[in-house]
Design an enzyme around this catalytic site. Structure first.
Site, PDB file in Angstrom:
ATOM      1  N   ASP A 295       7.328  -7.660 -11.114  1.00  0.00           N
ATOM      2  CA  ASP A 295       6.823  -8.112  -9.824  1.00  0.00           C
ATOM      3  C   ASP A 295       7.094  -7.011  -8.801  1.00  0.00           C
ATOM      4  O   ASP A 295       8.252  -6.605  -8.608  1.00  0.00           O
ATOM      5  CB  ASP A 295       7.514  -9.406  -9.400  1.00  0.00           C
TER       6      ASP A 295
ATOM      7  N   ASP B 123      -1.095 -21.910 -10.980  1.00  0.00           N
ATOM      8  CA  ASP B 123       0.279 -22.147 -10.562  1.00  0.00           C
ATOM      9  C   ASP B 123       0.349 -23.560 -10.001  1.00  0.00           C
ATOM     10  O   ASP B 123      -0.358 -23.882  -9.037  1.00  0.00           O
ATOM     11  CB  ASP B 123       0.693 -21.144  -9.483  1.00  0.00           C
TER      12      ASP B 123
END
Length: 248
Positions: free
Chosen positions: A11, A132
């Site tokens: 990330d 998500d």
């Protein structure tokens, strides 16, 4: 057992390799100043596919770290998939031209269906849909907002438009080291009839083995982040364990 891929996660925020807790930009841990070095290390340890997230891009609504991502994609021999802020065909085209093997469409899958269908129609299996979910409903904009669309319903709709791969994250599990929501992941795979990559909550090697046990039902892999950085999962050992299990 069908194939099961472990996707080491990188990330990126501010050019660094970080992890957030439940997508909270205020709860960040910097694990490495050089994401390129991290990508190379995952490749050396046997990683066959690397997962990159442009956290700045997810928040901004357009790619921010694409030059760094392109550098990573060109510097490793394994494919990379990238998500974070992809909202236009030009953004997708640029990332693929930089060497990215698969792009992940998240927020736009809810907010811009025309764009999503155009990407699926143009790039096919180079596209994954990131779903998500918070309490079963799809979250958008770097998890800052929650929609009124149910995850399984979105998957069914986009399967009809050509989606072949979904990446499912249970936000309540992400970064919490509590184990993945296996039931929800398998349910999504069954509902869509497509490959689902699990994300969020993978804590120990047994979590990966639990997911891999459902490979024949469409669970095609798992994205692993914090557990690799803290050492609770060793990538090489996990790959060996899954390979040995698949040979049984």
């Amino acid at each position: 057992m069908s194939s099961f891929v472990i996707y080491p996660a990188i990330d990126i925020r501010g050019g660094k390799c970080v992890r957030l807790v439940q997508g909270d930009y205020g709860r960040e841990t910097v694990y490495n100043e050089n994401p390129l070095e991290v990508a190379k290390s995952w490749e050396v340890q046997g990683g066959s596919f690397i997962h990159l997230v442009d956290l700045d891009g997810a928040k901004a609504g357009h790619p921010v770290n694409d030059e760094l991502i392109g550098q990573i994609a060109r510097s490793v021999q394994v494919p990379v998939q990238v998500g974070g802020g992809l909202r236009t065909l030009e953004d997708v085209k640029r990332l693929i031209s930089l060497g990215v093997s698969r792009v992940i469409i998240g927020t736009a899958a809810i907010e811009d269906r025309e764009f999503t269908e155009a990407v699926l129609g143009t790039y096919g299996d180079k596209v994954a849909i990131g779903i998500d979910a918070r309490n079963g409903f799809v979250a958008t904009r770097g998890w800052l907002e929650t929609s009124e669309v149910q995850a399984e319903e979105l998957a069914k709709q986009l399967t009809a438009k050509g989606a072949e791969t979904f990446i499912f994250t249970d936000i309540s599990r992400d970064g919490m080291m509590q184990g993945p929501n296996v039931e929800a992941i398998v349910s999504l795979a069954k509902a869509s009839g497509r490959t689902v990559i699990a994300s969020g909550g993978v804590t120990v090697q047994d979590d990966l083995l639990s997911l891999a046990a459902h490979a024949d039902q469409g669970v095609g892999g798992a994205i692993v982040g914090k557990a690799l950085y803290t050492g609770s999962i060793d990538l090489a050992q996990a790959l060996l364990a899954i390979n040995n299990k698949s040979l049984l």
